[in-house]
Write a protein that holds these residues in place. Structure first.
Motif: not given
Length: 242
Positions: A133-139
């Motif tokens: 949630x805190x690092x959306x780029x991981x998706x």
């Protein structure tokens, strides 16, 4: 004041003290586990099958099943340890030994150990969710792959201390009447003193578990009793006065 010269002298109180052991004992633990299984294969396979069916049935229930499964695991594992104790004494194990943890005053304490297990698992899941949630780029794209690897590493790092605290806790509670948190501390201390043997033991169980699952989980009917026997053997070697 009681006469200290009276015999037989009472055994020293069990305090959960542990000692380091040689790595070579890992193979002896597995040999003892196999010997316990082959001495009474029918009983072990029947008890294990019941355990697997109960756990599967509980897990089917959405939400509640996940929690109940983790709460009950220490109780069932204490029952398997009781069966191992009977075998080590030359006694005949019984299928109903699986439910021994429910029949003793230690049942509440074992459920508290299960609560620690459940709480630890939920905390790990929450941390993983927060990471995404805190690092959306991981998706997205390559970041998703890297994020998956980091997540797996995070889960491993957080799971190891939890497993160390819980590994011996059920048997310490059920067979020695230790309080749940004291048992968890003693288990963590014992594993900390034996990081290399326990690491090798865990690796071997992972490999054996992988091949057992390849047989559509039928191999688990053999592996779980062997694991219970090996676990009991390691407890006897590591804990002073066990």
């Amino acid at each position: 004041m009681p006469d200290s010269s009276a015999f037989p002298l009472p055994p020293a109180a069990f305090k959960g003290d542990s000692r380091p052991v040689e790595m070579g004992l890992v193979f002896d633990w597995l040999r003892q586990g196999w010997a316990m299984f082959t001495a009474h294969p029918g009983v072990w396979m029947a008890a294990t099958l019941i355990f697997m069916v109960v756990e599967l049935g509980v897990n089917i229930v959405p939400g509640f099943g996940f929690m109940a499964s983790h709460l009950l695991l220490p109780v069932f594992f204490a029952g398997m340890s009781h069966a191992c104790q009977r075998v080590s004494r030359g006694e005949e194990p019984h299928v109903n030994d699986l439910f021994h943890g429910f029949q003793r005053q230690s049942a509440t304490a074992l459920l508290e150990v299960g609560l620690v297990f459940l709480g630890g698992v939920l905390a790990i899941v929450l941390l993983v969710l927060l990471l995404f949630l805190l690092v959306p780029g991981l998706k997205q794209g390559l970041a998703m792959l890297i994020g998956g690897m980091l997540t797996a590493l995070l889960v491993f790092v957080l799971s190891v201390p939890l497993l160390m605290a819980l590994w011996f806790a059920p048997i310490l509670v059920s067979q020695h009447g230790m309080k749940p948190m004291a048992a968890c501390r003693a288990s963590f201390a014992a594993c900390s003193k034996n990081l290399l043997p326990m690491g090798v033991f865990g690796l071997m169980l992972f490999i054996l578990g992988f091949f057992a699952l390849l047989s559509l989980a039928l191999g688990m009917i053999v592996l779980l009793p062997v694991l219970a026997g090996a676990h009991y053997a390691s407890y006897r070697d590591i804990f002073v006065g066990s």
